[in-house]
Design a protein around this motif. Structure first.
Motif, PDB file in Angstrom:
ATOM      1  N   UNK A 164       0.816  -1.223   0.000  1.00 20.72           N
ATOM      2  CA  UNK A 164       0.000   0.000   0.000  1.00 20.72           C
ATOM      3  C   UNK A 164       0.847   1.270   0.000  1.00 20.72           C
ATOM      4  N   UNK A 165       2.110   1.142   0.394  1.00 18.79           N
ATOM      5  CA  UNK A 165       2.965   2.313   0.525  1.00 18.79           C
ATOM      6  C   UNK A 165       3.330   2.930  -0.807  1.00 18.79           C
ATOM      7  N   UNK A 166       3.464   4.253  -0.809  1.00 22.60           N
ATOM      8  CA  UNK A 166       3.848   4.983  -2.013  1.00 22.60           C
ATOM      9  C   UNK A 166       5.060   5.862  -1.723  1.00 22.60           C
ATOM     10  N   UNK A 167       5.735   6.268  -2.770  1.00 29.72           N
ATOM     11  CA  UNK A 167       6.927   7.097  -2.646  1.00 29.72           C
ATOM     12  C   UNK A 167       6.574   8.577  -2.771  1.00 29.72           C
ATOM     13  N   UNK A 168       7.394   9.415  -2.160  1.00 31.97           N
ATOM     14  CA  UNK A 168       7.204  10.858  -2.255  1.00 31.97           C
ATOM     15  C   UNK A 168       7.749  11.414  -3.572  1.00 31.97           C
ATOM     16  N   UNK A 169       8.764  10.798  -4.100  1.00 32.57           N
ATOM     17  CA  UNK A 169       9.415  11.314  -5.307  1.00 32.57           C
ATOM     18  C   UNK A 169       8.406  11.557  -6.430  1.00 32.57           C
ATOM     19  N   UNK A 170       8.419  12.780  -6.944  1.00 33.25           N
ATOM     20  CA  UNK A 170       7.562  13.138  -8.064  1.00 33.25           C
ATOM     21  C   UNK A 170       6.153  13.546  -7.702  1.00 33.25           C
TER      22      UNK A 170
END
Length: 350
Positions: A164-170
């Motif tokens: 479920x986790x997502x990255x901050x980049x972009x």
């Protein structure tokens, strides 16, 4: 060497050593003759400081021969009485309180031709750091892992096969308020290559090019991937983020508040969080402390901290260190950077 400036520091005696390091005091001593006055004025240090005639007289007497008057916790309000009694005053500075509080009568200072400097932005470093941390926590949905802390057995397979986790980049980041904390946070976000859109009716639009941000309406900002509330508590911002604004949060968005709880309507906040499709990182609450029975405490999509974003070992002495920097500039004939200008006063909403 003859000291160039006579500097008076008025504060609560019990807090002096917590905020004033010996190294910075020595640094100031190379350009100034320093004296202290102990005060324990009543009132909320984060709000309007009431005028007490006896303390007003004492502060006026203390300031009468000073070139610079510095105040922080415990000091009385600096009034027209003080300015009238101190004809040599060139600068009055608030070391720590709240940049939108009422410890200095700015209009009276202007009438007396005295600069007003405020270094309470020293906490912008840790607040921006914690804002970044809450953004990452929200995107990784770490609040749901509280079950691990509670000792429950949790299979990791679901999080590996369907993470479920997502990255901050972009990700596009919306900032509500673009002052010192926003500037610092923009620096921290640079490696993540995040487009930044800010809502701040008081920020000079020249900052768009200088800080590489865009400005937009509050509604536009609320629709970003990550939204961070940095707005101060003023009459104009109370309840500014209500049901209509929170409804604009997109599914999967992260909302962070590291400013003041009163900026967000708490009933609308609870209702929006209960929908379960967005993530919240909340350091500021209304009221504070957060009620023991608040529904926010039990939500797996809400990460809570106790308004500690700006409270660090490093920040406390930084308030005075930044003020010494300002006095070094003053002594060298350079304008102080953290002046309370007409634009800043307008932002107070007074």
């Amino acid at each position: 060497m003859t000291a160039e400036l006579k500097v008076g520091i008025a504060c609560h005696p019990g807090l002096r050593d917590h905020y004033i390091s010996q190294g910075d005091l020595t640094r100031l001593g190379t350009i100034a003759e320093i004296s202290f006055a102990d005060f324990e004025a009543p009132g909320d240090p984060w709000g309007q400081i009431p005028v007490v005639p006896e303390l007003d007289d004492r502060l006026a007497e203390f300031a009468s021969d000073k070139d610079v008057l510095l105040v922080f916790h415990g000091a009385p309000r600096v009034t027209s009485r003080v300015f009238a009694a101190a004809p040599n005053l060139r600068l009055v500075g608030d070391i720590e309180g709240d940049r939108f509080a009422g410890r200095i009568d700015v209009a009276a200072a202007r009438a007396a031709g005295v600069l007003v400097v405020d270094t309470t932005h020293a906490s912008s470093w840790p607040v921006a750091e914690w804002a970044l941390a809450l953004m990452l926590i929200g995107l990784r949905q770490n609040a749901r892992f509280r079950e691990i802390i509670a000792g429950h057995d949790m299979s990791q397979s679901e999080y590996r096969t369907r993470p479920p986790g997502r990255e901050l980049t972009g990700k596009t980041v919306g900032l509500i308020g673009f002052g010192h904390i926003g500037w610092r946070l923009r620096e921290f976000l640079a490696p993540f290559e995040c487009p930044i859109i800010a809502y701040d009716p008081y920020a000079p639009r020249e900052l768009a090019d200088a800080q590489r941000v865009d400005f937009a309406s509050l509604a536009t900002v609320m629709g970003r991937d990550v939204v961070v509330c940095l707005a101060p508590a003023t009459p104009h911002t109370t309840g500014m983020i209500g049901e209509a604004e929170l409804a604009l949060l997109r599914e999967g968005a992260v909302f962070v508040n590291v400013s003041r709880g009163s900026v967000v309507d708490v009933r609308a906040l609870i209702a929006r969080a209960q929908q379960g499709d967005t993530w919240f990182g909340l350091d500021a609450h209304d009221p504070e402390p957060l009620a023991v029975d608040s529904p926010l405490r039990g939500m797996s999509n809400v990460f809570l901290s106790a308004h500690i974003a700006g409270v660090t070992v490093e920040a406390q002495p930084r308030f005075f260190a930044l003020m010494v920097d300002e006095l070094e500039r003053l002594s060298a004939g350079i304008e102080p950077r953290a002046q309370i200008t007409d634009r800043v006063v307008a932002g107070r909403g007074n």
